[in-house]
Design an enzyme around this catalytic site. Structure first.
Site, PDB file in Angstrom:
ATOM      1  N   GLU A  47       2.546   4.917  -4.043  1.00  8.26           N
ATOM      2  CA  GLU A  47       2.494   5.855  -5.195  1.00  8.26           C
ATOM      3  C   GLU A  47       3.826   6.583  -5.386  1.00  8.26           C
ATOM      4  O   GLU A  47       4.138   6.867  -6.534  1.00  8.26           O
ATOM      5  CB  GLU A  47       1.354   6.860  -4.988  1.00  8.26           C
ATOM      6  CG  GLU A  47      -0.018   6.228  -5.081  1.00  8.26           C
ATOM      7  CD  GLU A  47      -0.341   5.262  -3.932  1.00  8.26           C
ATOM      8  OE1 GLU A  47       0.128   5.528  -2.822  1.00  8.26           O
ATOM      9  OE2 GLU A  47      -1.014   4.261  -4.177  1.00  8.26           O
ATOM     10  N   ASP A  94      -9.050   3.589  -2.271  1.00  2.47           N
ATOM     11  CA  ASP A  94     -10.010   4.068  -1.269  1.00  2.47           C
ATOM     12  C   ASP A  94     -11.307   4.576  -1.885  1.00  2.47           C
ATOM     13  O   ASP A  94     -11.580   5.774  -1.910  1.00  2.47           O
ATOM     14  CB  ASP A  94      -9.361   5.152  -0.413  1.00  2.47           C
ATOM     15  CG  ASP A  94      -8.184   4.591   0.372  1.00  2.47           C
ATOM     16  OD1 ASP A  94      -8.064   3.355   0.477  1.00  2.47           O
ATOM     17  OD2 ASP A  94      -7.377   5.393   0.878  1.00  2.47           O
ATOM     18  N   ASP A 101       0.856  -1.193   0.000  1.00  7.62           N
ATOM     19  CA  ASP A 101       0.000   0.000   0.000  1.00  7.62           C
ATOM     20  C   ASP A 101       0.895   1.248   0.000  1.00  7.62           C
ATOM     21  O   ASP A 101       2.108   1.145   0.184  1.00  7.62           O
ATOM     22  CB  ASP A 101      -0.870  -0.056   1.266  1.00  7.62           C
ATOM     23  CG  ASP A 101      -1.928   1.040   1.311  1.00  7.62           C
ATOM     24  OD1 ASP A 101      -2.337   1.528   0.247  1.00  7.62           O
ATOM     25  OD2 ASP A 101      -2.348   1.392   2.437  1.00  7.62           O
TER      26      ASP A 101
HETATM   27  O1  MIG Z   1      -4.867   5.840   4.107  1.00  5.67           O
HETATM   28  O2  MIG Z   1      -3.455   0.727   5.683  1.00  5.67           O
HETATM   29  O3  MIG Z   1      -5.981   2.054   0.454  1.00  5.67           O
HETATM   30  O4  MIG Z   1      -6.893  -0.158   1.884  1.00  5.67           O
HETATM   31  O5  MIG Z   1      -6.747  -0.027   4.682  1.00  5.67           O
HETATM   32  C1  MIG Z   1      -4.779   4.692   4.859  1.00  5.67           C
HETATM   33  C2  MIG Z   1      -4.599   1.490   5.886  1.00  5.67           C
HETATM   34  C3  MIG Z   1      -3.750   3.727   4.312  1.00  5.67           C
HETATM   35  C4  MIG Z   1      -4.947   2.912   2.415  1.00  5.67           C
HETATM   36  C5  MIG Z   1      -5.423   1.694   1.691  1.00  5.67           C
HETATM   37  C6  MIG Z   1      -6.429   0.984   2.541  1.00  5.67           C
HETATM   38  C7  MIG Z   1      -5.794   0.598   3.867  1.00  5.67           C
HETATM   39  C8  MIG Z   1      -5.273   1.841   4.573  1.00  5.67           C
HETATM   40  N1  MIG Z   1      -4.348   2.575   3.699  1.00  5.67           N
END
Ligand code: MIG
Length: 743
Positions: free
Chosen positions: A422, A502, A419
Site C-alpha cells: 500500500e 484480509d 503483499d
Molecule cells: O498482515 O504475509 O493480506 O494474505 O498472509 C500480515 C502474511 C501480512 C497480509 C496478507 C495476507 C498474508 C499476510 N500479510
C-alpha cells in the site's frame, strides 16, 4: 514472535471542503478547436476537451496561472492508440457552445462553462453541477491552487458502480469514500479506505451507461450523493484536474472503453484458473509436502501452493530460511512433479539493519530507496524490523528489482505474490503495533518527475507489481508471468491479478466477497478473488463449503487463512464438507474451457469475467430495486451463490432473455422471456447455476491439475433456443505466447 497485526482503525469518512471556497470556470471568453481538441477559455482558466474517439472524452482543467499539469499517468495503457473522433463540429450561439462527435453532443453553457454530455438519442449521460473547480492555498485567492474538485448531477434512480473494492453494496450511491491505499487488516463492511484506489465509476440511468474516470493518484475524497443526494463530488489535492467521460451503447461497451484506456489483463498461464491452496504460513518443507500429499491422496484438484512470509530467512526478501526449507529447488521440483506450481510472497520492505544482507547493500549501491526530504533513505518498520523501501516509481529501480527474482525462478518458482505494498509500515510508539503508511513528504522519482509520497502513494503497489511482472517477463520471456498484488491503482490489471486482502471468516464476508469481486470487475480488474474461507478467524464447515462453491466461480480461487488459526484446508471439516468442496472444485475444473475462454476475452476484448446483473440488464426494474447478488460469468452462466447460513431454498430472479434459462444441475428449462422468479433447492451440496438459452457450455473431464493429462475430449452442452445461435470457445497451449501468432 507472533505476527498477527491488529485491526486497523478507521476514521469517519473524510470531510468535504466547503464548496464556497472553490472557484468554478465561469463565462467562456474564447473557443479554439482542431480535429480532436476543443479548448474553452474562461478568462485565465481553461477547460480542454480531447476527443479520444467518438465516445471517449478526456477533460483537462487548468486554473488561472496554472498549466494543465504534466501529461503523465500510470493508469493509461501505453499500448492503446486513439484515433480521434470520426467527425468533430463546434457551433456557438448566444447561450451555448455545442460540440458534436459521431456519437456524442457536448453542450456548454456560455455564462458558466458547465457542460452536459448527451448520447445520439438525446439522453443525458453526464451533467456538471458546479463542474470543475479549484481552491487556492491562500485566503486572498491569488496563491497557487491547492485542491481541485468536480461536481456533477445525480438523478433519481441513477446507480453508481465501480470504485474498486469498497465495502458497501454494489451500488455506491449515498456513500462517501476516501481513496488512499491502506493495509486494512480485519476490515469489515463499511471500513474505508482499503487496499486499492480505482477512481472509476459506471453510472447507469434510464438504461443508459456512462463511465467517469478521475485520473489522480492523490488522496481523493469521493462523495456519491452522501452530502446531497443529487450531487456527486470528488476532491483531491493538486493544481490541475484530469478526467474522462466514457460512453458506449451498453454498460459492457463502456467497460471495454475503460479497458482500452487503462489496459487489459495479460494472458495468464492456464493453471492460474485452477484451485490454489495457501496459508500464513506453511512453516517448513514438511508442512507443505503434507498439504500436497493430502490434496492428491484425497483427489482434491489443485494447481498452486503458496509460500507465505515464513519461507524467508528473517523475512529478508529473496532469501530462504534454510532450516525450514533446506532445499528449495528440490522441494519445488517435487511439487512440480506432482502438478503443483509454487508461488512465493515478496514484500516491498528490505531489511535495513543487517550489514551481511546483500540485497540491502545492493539497494544502497543502486540508490534504490525512497528518500527523506534530506536525501537519506527512509527507514520504516515491517516484518523484518527496520526496512528501506525501493522506489518503484523509478524505472532504474524497477529494472534492478525485477531481475532479483532470477534465483527464485531458477529454483522453480512459478509465481510471485506482492503483499504490504500500500505500502504498509508499522508504528510502534502506540500501545500496539498498528499498520499505517510512510510520511507523505518522502521523495519519489515518479518516472523522472520527482514528487512526494502523497502523490505516489496510491500507485506504489501498482509500480511494485509492474517491476515484478516486467522482471519475470525479462527473466523468462517465453513464459506468461503469474503475479498477485494487494494494493492497486487504475491500470494495475496490466501487470497481473489481485485479491481482496484480509477478510474475515463470516457470512457477511461471503457476501462482501461477491460485492468486492464484482466491483473490482466493473473497475477494470478482471482477475480477482477473495480468500476462500476467510483470512481472519475460522469458518465452520458450512461456511467453508459455501465459500468454496463461490470461489469455484471466481477467477482467482484461493483458500487462505491467517497465522495461528486452525487448518482451513477442505478436508478438516469432516467428510461431507470435504466431498462438497471436492465437487465444487471439480466443477471448476470441468468448466475450465469456459473459464479459459473468459480469460481470453478479458485479455483481448477487455470484457469482465464476472458481471453484476445490472451490466447486461441496465434497464431491469427488479434488478434495480432488489439488487440480487447473483452474477454472470461471461455472457452465458448465471450464478446465485448461497450467502446465508442454513439456507436450503432460494428464490432466484432470472432476468428476461429470449428463450429463458436452464438449470445447469437439473437441465430444467425456465421459459420466462419476461423475467421470472424461480424457487431453487439449495442443499449444502448445491450451488445454483443457470445457463442462458442459446448457449453452448464446454465441459472437460476432471483433472487433478491442469497439466495432468492433455484434454482429448470436450463435452459441449447445448442449451437450445428457437433459431440459430453461436458460441465462442478459445484454447491454446495454456502457457507461453505462441497464441499471439494464432497457435
Ligand atoms: O498482515 O504475509 O493480506 O494474505 O498472509 C500480515 C502474511 C501480512 C497480509 C496478507 C495476507 C498474508 C499476510 N500479510
Amino acid at each position: 514472535m507472533e505476527l498477527l497485526g491488529r485491526p486497523a482503525t478507521f476514521s469517519d469518512p473524510p470531510a468535504l471542503k466547503d464548496p464556497q471556497g472553490f472557484t468554478t470556470l465561469g463565462a467562456i471568453t474564447a473557443v479554439e478547436h482542431d480535429k480532436a481538441t476543443v479548448t474553452l477559455h474562461c478568462g485565465e482558466a481553461r477547460l480542454r476537451l480531447l476527443l479520444l474517439t467518438d465516445d471517449v472524452v478526456r477533460l483537462r482543467v487548468a486554473p488561472p496561472g496554472a498549466s494543465f499539469g504534466r501529461d503523465f499517468s500510470y493508469a493509461l495503457d501505453p499500448g492503446t492508440t486513439w484515433h480521434g473522433p470520426s467527425a468533430l463540429t463546434v457551433e456557438e450561439n448566444d447561450a451555448i457552445v455545442r460540440i458534436q462527435t459521431g456519437a456524442l453532443t457536448i453542450q456548454t453553457e456560455k455564462t458558466t462553462c458547465r457542460l452536459q454530455i448527451l448520447d445520439a438519442t438525446g439522453r443525458i449521460l453526464f451533467a456538471d453541477e458546479a463542474g470543475p473547480a479549484w481552491e487556492n492555498a491562500g485566503s486572498n485567492g491569488t496563491d497557487t491552487v491547492s485542491h481541485v474538485a468536480l461536481s456533477a448531477r445525480l438523478r433519481p434512480g441513477e446507480r453508481l458502480f465501480g470504485l474498486g473494492d469498497k465495502t458497501v453494496t454494489l451500488d455506491r450511491r449515498g456513500h462517501r469514500f476516501a481513496l488512499w491505499n491502506t493495509d486494512a487488516f480485519e476490515y469489515q463492511r463499511g471500513t474505508d479506505p482499503l487496499y486499492k484506489s480505482i477512481p472509476f465509476l459506471l453510472s447507469l440511468h434510464d438504461g443508459a451507461a456512462c463511465g467517469l474516470f478521475v485520473d489522480t493518484t492523490q488522496r481523493m475524497t469521493v462523495d456519491l450523493g452522501a452530502e446531497a443526494n443529487d450531487r456527486l463530488r470528488v476532491e483531491a489535492p493538486g493544481s490541475a484536474l484530469d478526467y474522462y467521460v466514457l460512453a458506449g451503447a451498453t454498460p459492457l461497451a463502456v467497460l471495454q472503453q475503460f479497458a482500452r484506456l487503462t489496459g487489459r489483463t495479460p494472458m495468464l498461464p492456464k493453471w492460474a484458473l485452477g484451485y490454489h491452496q495457501c496459508r500464513y504460513s506453511y512453516r517448513n518443507e514438511g508442512e507443505i509436502r503434507e498439504v500436497a500429499r493430502e490434496l492428491r491422496a484425497r483427489r482434491i484438484p489443485c494447481d498452486a501452493l503458496y509460500f507465505d512470509i515464513h519461507y524467508m530467512d528473517g523475512f529478508r526478501v529473496f532469501t530462504w530460511d534454510r532450516d525450514a526449507f533446506p532445499d528449495p529447488a528440490g522441494l519445488i521440483a517435487d511439487l512440480k512433479q506432482d502438478g503443483f506450481q509454487s508461488i512465493v510472497i515478496i514484500d516491498p520492505g528490505v531489511k535495513a539493519d543487517d550489514p551481511a544482507y546483500g540485497i540491502a547493500r545492493a539497494g544502497h549501491a543502486h540508490d534504490a530507496y525512497i528518500k527523506q526530504p534530506d536525501g537519506s533513505p527512509y527507514t520504516g518498520k515491517v516484518w523484518p524490523g527496520a526496512c528501506h523501501f525501493p522506489d518503484f516509481t523509478n524505472p532504474a529501480v524497477r529494472d534492478w528489482w525485477g531481475p532479483l527474482h532470477a534465483e527464485l525462478l531458477k529454483q522453480g518458482v512459478a509465481g510471485v505474490w506482492n503483499d504490504m505494498n500500500e505500502p504498509a509500515v508499522f508504528i510502534e510508539d502506540l500501545e500496539e503495533a498498528t499498520a499505517i503508511t510512510m510520511p507523505e513528504d518522502l521523495r519519489h522519482d515518479y518516472d523522472g518527475h520527482p514528487t512526494d509520497h502523497a502523490e505516489v502513494h496510491n500507485a506504489y503497489g501498482m509500480q511494485m507489481l509492474r517491476a515484478t511482472y516486467e522482471g519475470l517477463l525479462r527473466l523468462a520471456p517465453e513464459r506468461r508471468p503469474f503475479t498477485i498484488t494487494r494494493a492497486a491503482y487504475a491500470g494495475t490489471q496490466r501487470y497481473g491479478t489481485t485479491w481482496t486482502g484480509d477478510n474475515t471468516s463470516s457470512w457477511d464476508h461471503l457476501k462482501l466477497a461477491v460485492e468486492q469481486c464484482l466491483s473490482l470487475s466493473v473497475s477494470g480488474t478482471p482477475f480477482v478473488g477473495a480468500d476462500v474461507g476467510g483470512f481472519v478467524g475460522t469458518p465452520d464447515g458450512e461456511l467453508l463449503a459455501r465459500w468454496t462453491q463461490l470461489g469455484a466461480l471466481m477467477p482467482l480461487f484461493r483458500n487462505h487463512t491467517t497465522l495461528g488459526t486452525p487448518p482451513q484446508e477442505p478436508w478438516v471439516f469432516g467428510e461431507e464438507v470435504e466431498r462438497i468442496c471436492r465437487e465444487a472444485i471439480e466443477l471448476r475444473y470441468r468448466l475450465l474451457p469456459y473459464f479459459y475462454t473468459l480469460l481470453w476475452e478479458a485479455a483481448t476484448d477487455g470484457l469482465p469475467m464476472l458481471r453484476p446483473l445490472a451490466l447486461p440488464h441496465p434497464a431491469d426494474e427488479t434488478i434495480r430495486r432488489e439488487a440480487p447478488l447473483g452474477f454472470y460469468l461471461g455472457s452465458s452462466l448465471l450464478a446465485y451463490p448461497v450467502l446465508d447460513a442454513g439456507q436450503i431454498q432460494m428464490n432466484a430472479y432470472l432476468p428476461p432473455v429470449p428463450g429463458g434459462w436452464y438449470d445447469v444441475h437439473t437441465g430444467r428449462h425456465h421459459p420466462g422471456d419476461g423475467g421470472t422468479v424461480v424457487p431453487v433447492e439449495t442443499p449444502l451440496d448445491r450451488l445454483p447455476l443457470f445457463v442462458k438459452a442459446g448457449s453452448i457450455v464446454p465441459f472437460q473431464p476432471v483433472l487433478q491439475h491442469v497439466e495432468e493429462n492433455p484434454v482429448e475430449e470436450l463435452t459441449l452442452h447445448v442449451y437450445p433456443t428457437p433459431g440459430a445461435f453461436t458460441a465462442r470457445l478459445y484454447d491454446d497451449a495454456g502457457v507461453g505466447w505462441a497464441f499471439k501468432n494464432g497457435d
